[in-house]
Scaffold this active site. Sequence first.
Site, PDB file in Angstrom:
ATOM      1  N   SER A   1       0.798  -1.225   0.000  1.00 56.60           N
ATOM      2  CA  SER A   1       0.000   0.000   0.000  1.00 56.60           C
ATOM      3  C   SER A   1       0.836   1.284   0.000  1.00 56.60           C
ATOM      4  O   SER A   1       1.580   1.527  -0.929  1.00 56.60           O
ATOM      5  CB  SER A   1      -0.940  -0.075   1.207  1.00 56.60           C
ATOM      6  OG  SER A   1      -1.750   1.027   1.288  1.00 56.60           O
TER       7      SER A   1
ATOM      8  N   GLY B   1       0.583  -0.019  12.735  1.00 54.59           N
ATOM      9  CA  GLY B   1       0.389  -1.431  12.408  1.00 54.59           C
ATOM     10  C   GLY B   1       1.022  -1.791  11.080  1.00 54.59           C
ATOM     11  O   GLY B   1       0.886  -2.918  10.608  1.00 54.59           O
TER      12      GLY B   1
HETATM   13  C1  16G Z   1      -3.484   0.134   6.569  1.00 57.76           C
HETATM   14  C2  16G Z   1      -4.973   0.037   6.669  1.00 57.76           C
HETATM   15  C3  16G Z   1      -5.575   1.399   6.869  1.00 57.76           C
HETATM   16  C4  16G Z   1      -4.948   2.113   8.037  1.00 57.76           C
HETATM   17  C5  16G Z   1      -3.451   2.122   7.915  1.00 57.76           C
HETATM   18  C6  16G Z   1      -2.857   2.591   9.211  1.00 57.76           C
HETATM   19  C7  16G Z   1      -6.537  -1.344   5.463  1.00 57.76           C
HETATM   20  C8  16G Z   1      -6.988  -1.813   4.118  1.00 57.76           C
HETATM   21  N1  16G Z   1      -5.520  -0.526   5.446  1.00 57.76           N
HETATM   22  O1  16G Z   1      -3.099   0.803   5.413  1.00 57.76           O
HETATM   23  O2  16G Z   1      -6.949   1.245   7.066  1.00 57.76           O
HETATM   24  O3  16G Z   1      -5.400   3.432   8.120  1.00 57.76           O
HETATM   25  O4  16G Z   1      -2.986   0.800   7.695  1.00 57.76           O
HETATM   26  O5  16G Z   1      -1.477   2.448   9.200  1.00 57.76           O
HETATM   27  O6  16G Z   1      -7.065  -1.718   6.484  1.00 57.76           O
HETATM   28  P1  16G Z   1      -0.653   2.550  10.536  1.00 57.76           P
HETATM   29  O7  16G Z   1      -1.114   1.448  11.459  1.00 57.76           O
HETATM   30  O8  16G Z   1       0.761   2.429  10.070  1.00 57.76           O
HETATM   31  O9  16G Z   1      -0.954   3.916  11.105  1.00 57.76           O
HETATM   32 MG    MG Z   2      -3.697   1.189   0.446  1.00 55.78          MG
END
Ligand code: 16G
Ligand code: MG
Length: 501
Positions: free
Chosen positions: A64, A458
Amino acid sequence: MDLGAITKYSALHAKPSGLILQYGTAGFRTKAEHLDHVMFRMGLLAVLRSKQTKSTIGVMVTASHNPEEDNGVKLVDPLGEMLAPSWEEHATCLANAEEQDMQRVLIDISEKEAVNLQQDAFVVIGRDTRPSSEKLSQSVIDGVTVLGGQFHDYGLLTTPQLHYMVYCRNTGGRYGKATIEGYYQKLSKAFVELTKQASCCGDEYRSLKVDCANGIGALKLREMEHYFSQGLSVQLFNDGSKGKLNHLCGADFVKSHQKPPQGMEIKSNERCCSFDGDADRIVYYYHDADGHFHLIDGDKIATLISSFLKELLVEIGESLNIGVVQTAYANGSSTRYLEEVMKVPVYCTKTGVKHLHHKAQEFDIGVYFEANGHGTALFSTAVEMKIKQSAEQLEDKKRKAAKMLENIIDLFNQVADRRVISTTNAERQAVTPPGLQEAINDLVKKYKLSRAFVRPSGTEDVVRVYAEADSQESADHLAHEVSLAVFQLAGGIGERPQPGF
Ligand code: 16G
Ligand code: MG
């Protein structure tokens, strides 16, 4: 299970001993060179899940918004949803089993989940444009075949396209055809139908500049463009022909820097938007006549959609219950607007589409968006029909939509182990390390209309710091002060956090 073959193939995708990874917010994500064994094993796991559910399961190879060097993998459940939580745990166990324990873990999962090993299995696979993705998706295929699963490799796909394929295949084609043409036909038809009733129809309403984050979105939008005929004219930027994936462009960049991506010239009032690397996020923006940048992020998109739907329900005399789901990252003014002006109930869940989606399913109409641009509206076909009939009011409703403050900053903080931070209350409060929440509370009190929280990412090895206040300057200061508190109380490493302004 042909245990001999599994052992033989697993050795070709050997796990670096001692490496521990977690099925995180949206699957596994880390440096691409650490993922070969994870891919192979997720191929195995997808077969077990497919046998258990007697359905097609999806595997998407992508990281992503992460940097180009990273990669990742996530499994897609039968109805196009994220993998069930109990299977996320299996995924983590399987990925972390040392070579000699891998078979035992595989058998344990099959037994615990009462998987009928005689059942057929079918897995569909998609991947983004990262240089590492092709080889890694081949490792997934190795895992699928060694367990006797059938598969279809769609090759390059956006994440939403893979979710669509899985759903179509498991609903006997009723939702749409599980082909790339089927996807374009369904979406473009819906778009054309919706917009042909709009009251504004000049060319400026039909053109859109799209920043594709140098990712898969460029390839796919270029294919899809032809299906819109006169309905939409798109101009693509950051299409991957030169720049690096997600670098100085894409939805994440635009949202966190509150400015247009590199490589896109914007004239006043031109409509622009950005995808992220796997095209499952979108944010819109424009420059006004004075050259000021305006972002329509997930919070505002949710507000526009839910205001539109709410008013529509009133007009058509339907008393369906409508709810909006956000995360702690939602700008406080958007939450207040929805609750106080629109009188729509708002709920807050943990970060990650799976949490928001789950909550949104509780309503007749559930609208969910993360501030970063992931989201959608969920409703039944019956409601959809009514909404279609009233679509001509769309543009009008849009103009009435909210004007909100944007004083947000999202900083990153490096600590020795981000897991020392644990949170509660939909990630809005820190439980550990001791004293951190109290320190944040004291800092927040110094600013008007302010809010701040921290959470371990995450998807990356960082702690995220969020702050909002009544002015950009206050939000910046608060964010810096909170990041210093994290640095001190959570074992910060490297240089002390510098102000991000
Ligand atoms: C992922 C998640 C997104 C979330 C992001 C947070 C999906 C499809 N994608 O891209 O929803 O906002 O992680 O990232 O669930 P972080 O935990 O690094 O802040
Ligand atoms: Mg994405």
